[in-house]
Design a protein around this motif. Structure first.
Motif, PDB file in Angstrom:
ATOM      1  N   LEU A  57     -83.663 -53.901  -7.914  1.00  0.00           N
ATOM      2  CA  LEU A  57     -83.292 -51.872  -8.303  1.00  0.00           C
ATOM      3  C   LEU A  57     -81.576 -51.796  -7.694  1.00  0.00           C
ATOM      4  CD1 LEU A  57     -85.936 -51.476  -5.276  1.00  0.00           C
ATOM      5  CD2 LEU A  57     -85.403 -51.047  -8.006  1.00  0.00           C
ATOM      6  N   GLY A  58     -81.257 -53.110  -7.508  1.00  0.00           N
ATOM      7  CA  GLY A  58     -79.270 -52.589  -7.399  1.00  0.00           C
ATOM      8  C   GLY A  58     -78.678 -52.149  -9.000  1.00  0.00           C
ATOM      9  N   LEU A  59     -79.272 -52.010  -9.506  1.00  0.00           N
ATOM     10  CA  LEU A  59     -78.887 -51.460 -10.808  1.00  0.00           C
ATOM     11  C   LEU A  59     -78.998 -49.627 -11.053  1.00  0.00           C
ATOM     12  CD1 LEU A  59     -80.840 -53.864 -13.541  1.00  0.00           C
ATOM     13  CD2 LEU A  59     -78.476 -53.677 -13.335  1.00  0.00           C
ATOM     14  N   PHE A  60     -79.771 -49.268 -10.037  1.00  0.00           N
ATOM     15  CA  PHE A  60     -79.450 -48.138  -9.798  1.00  0.00           C
ATOM     16  C   PHE A  60     -78.841 -47.280  -8.974  1.00  0.00           C
ATOM     17  CE2 PHE A  60     -83.381 -49.010 -12.308  1.00  0.00           C
ATOM     18  CZ  PHE A  60     -83.773 -48.600 -13.186  1.00  0.00           C
ATOM     19  N   SER A  61     -78.792 -48.497  -7.960  1.00  0.00           N
ATOM     20  CA  SER A  61     -77.233 -48.364  -6.569  1.00  0.00           C
ATOM     21  C   SER A  61     -76.258 -47.251  -7.179  1.00  0.00           C
ATOM     22  CB  SER A  61     -77.131 -49.772  -6.179  1.00  0.00           C
ATOM     23  OG  SER A  61     -76.022 -50.063  -6.786  1.00  0.00           O
ATOM     24  N   THR A  62     -76.140 -46.769  -6.172  1.00  0.00           N
ATOM     25  CA  THR A  62     -74.853 -45.021  -6.559  1.00  0.00           C
ATOM     26  C   THR A  62     -73.670 -46.627  -7.117  1.00  0.00           C
ATOM     27  OG1 THR A  62     -75.845 -43.856  -4.968  1.00  0.00           O
ATOM     28  CG2 THR A  62     -73.223 -44.136  -5.386  1.00  0.00           C
TER      29      THR A  62
END
Length: 471
Positions: A57-62
């Motif tokens: 999900l880090g791929l979608f972090s700000t």
């Protein structure tokens, strides 16, 4: 559909159907598909989905979003921050349904800056230092009336720019994916932004997605990226007309307006409300036609898209909303006639109810085309055949937004450059009763449609519970 007998309060707050996944195998079990699409379950929260599938999900972090595409456009909604179960009128004297917000635009980089500074600000407010004393302000006591900005409808459809993000979502079970053979939206043949593509939402506490059913009552998938939580409210499709009545009473359009239900109104009308928290890594599956509204509890990002599983419940509700939209003169974002013909050409249906409904829709469509065609020919109107090309979108009437399938009534608008405009028959005749200066184009020969209809057959299946082969 509300009952007269008062329902006890605990039954008006039913437990939300939830599934806790322990392994990847659980996620790919056919039982999960059956549970999520069961008409009895208006919403399903799949806890720990990201962990069990090892979704990054880090791929979608700000931070990742700024690195990937800092200048991408973001639609901003300016809203008033208030508790999730309240919606005050502008004077602050009473609860109301209308929930307005103004729209503007920015970029991912600029919204990221706002999101970060809003978080920093809250840390400073949390502990007030005065003469050596620290006053702790509970995070629950958010100031009502603060103006906030919600970053919404961020388009992640570009496969080059968002390659690693979109690839990561391929880890999901087939029925939840943005594209799969059993998903009606994969048979549209063109992009419908936010429906068969991923959209991203960037939030600060209090960011609101007002009440709605999804376009054409399709299912939706929503994953909370975190780090904060979101609070969800949802109501079974059975009660949408009662909610529509409340909207009318409060002077807000159910289909196109912005509204936030007053919970007490729903409870008095015996309408059960599912209320739950979506934590980071949780996936929320909104079943066909479910009414829902969402508020961010903390600072978070969410990703979402729509799915149209080809089952009888979804197909019927999609067609019902297609017809209701026509009555209300609202555009159906999903061109259901076009999708039905495409599905008949390519999908093997195993469920008898879905098969019969789809077959009936095709027959009605053919009848309409044949009658209209005969009338045009009898009136001496020339029909020009122009077959469809790859990725050609479905057409809608320029005046009334009705889907126009097969027989297109086209006028050329003389402006600086010639543009061709499509109309439905009624609107074309309003402009020109004898259809002078209107060209009629035919995109399919009637024989082609008859051949598709005749060869559309049901595939035998050993399992009656699953309607489509998800490959």
């Amino acid at each position: 559909m509300t009952s007269e007998e008062p329902i006890p309060r605990e039954k008006l707050n039913p437990p939300t159907p939830s599934i806790y996944l322990e392994s990847k195998r659980d996620a790919f079990s056919p039982v999960l598909l059956q549970f999520c699409t069961d008409p009895k379950n208006p919403v399903t929260v799949i806890r720990g989905l990201a962990g069990s599938l090892r979704l990054n999900l880090g791929l979608f972090s700000t931070k990742s979003l700024v690195e990937a595409n800092a200048e991408q456009a973001v639609e901003v909604r300016t809203q008033v921050q208030q508790p999730a179960d309240e919606n005050w009128d502008p004077s602050g004297t009473g609860q109301t349904w209308p929930c307005e917000s103004s729209r503007s635009h920015t970029t991912i980089a600029k919204y990221a800056q706002y999101q970060a500074s809003s978080f920093q600000e809250s840390l400073q407010v949390h502990y007030l230092c005065f003469n050596g004393f620290f006053l702790f302000l509970s995070g629950e006591q958010k100031p009502v009336g603060k103006i906030i900005k919600f970053g919404t409808n961020i388009d992640l459809s570009d496969p080059k720019r968002w390659k690693s993000q979109l690839q990561e979502l391929q880890k999901l079970p087939a029925f939840m994916r943005v594209a799969s053979s059993g998903n009606m939206l994969s048979h549209v043949g063109h992009t419908i932004l936010g429906m068969n593509t991923v959209q991203l939402y960037m939030k600060v506490p209090g960011s609101r997605t007002p009440g709605h059913q999804e376009n054409n009552n399709f299912c939706s998938v929503n994953i909370n990226i975190g780090p904060g939580d979101c609070e969800w409210f949802s109501v079974h499709e059975n009660y949408w007309q009662a909610i529509n009545d409340f909207c009318e009473k409060h002077g807000v359009d159910y289909l196109t307006g912005s509204w936030w239900p007053v919970l007490e109104d729903l409870y008095k009308a015996n309408i059960p409300v599912y209320r739950f928290i979506q934590r980071p890594g949780d996936l929320v599956w909104i079943n066909a036609g479910t009414v829902h509204w969402v508020q961010a509890v903390g600072w978070c990002n969410n990703i979402a898209w729509n799915v149209g599983p080809l089952n009888a419940y979804q197909y019927q509700l999609a067609l019902e909303r297609f017809e209701w939209n026509e009555v209300k003169k609202v555009k159906s974002i999903v061109p259901m006639i076009h999708v039905s013909w495409n599905a008949a050409r390519t999908v093997k249906i195993t469920d008898p109810d879905t098969y019969q409904m789809l077959k009936h829709c095709l027959l009605q469509s053919m009848k309409h085309i044949q009658i209209l065609r005969d009338q045009l020919v009898a009136g001496g109107k020339k029909i020009s055949y122009q077959s469809r090309v790859k990725d050609e979108p479905a057409y809608y009437c320029n005046e009334c937004d009705l889907e126009v399938f097969d027989l297109l009534f086209v006028t050329s608008e003389t402006s600086s450059r010639k543009t061709y405009v499509v109309h439905c028959e009624d609107c074309a005749r309003q402009r020109s009763p004898n259809l002078n200066n209107v060209v009629v184009l035919e995109q399919y020969r009637i024989e082609e449609l008859m051949s598709t209809y005749d060869s559309f057959s049901m595939k035998n299946s050993l399992s009656s519970g699953v309607c489509v082969l998800y490959l």
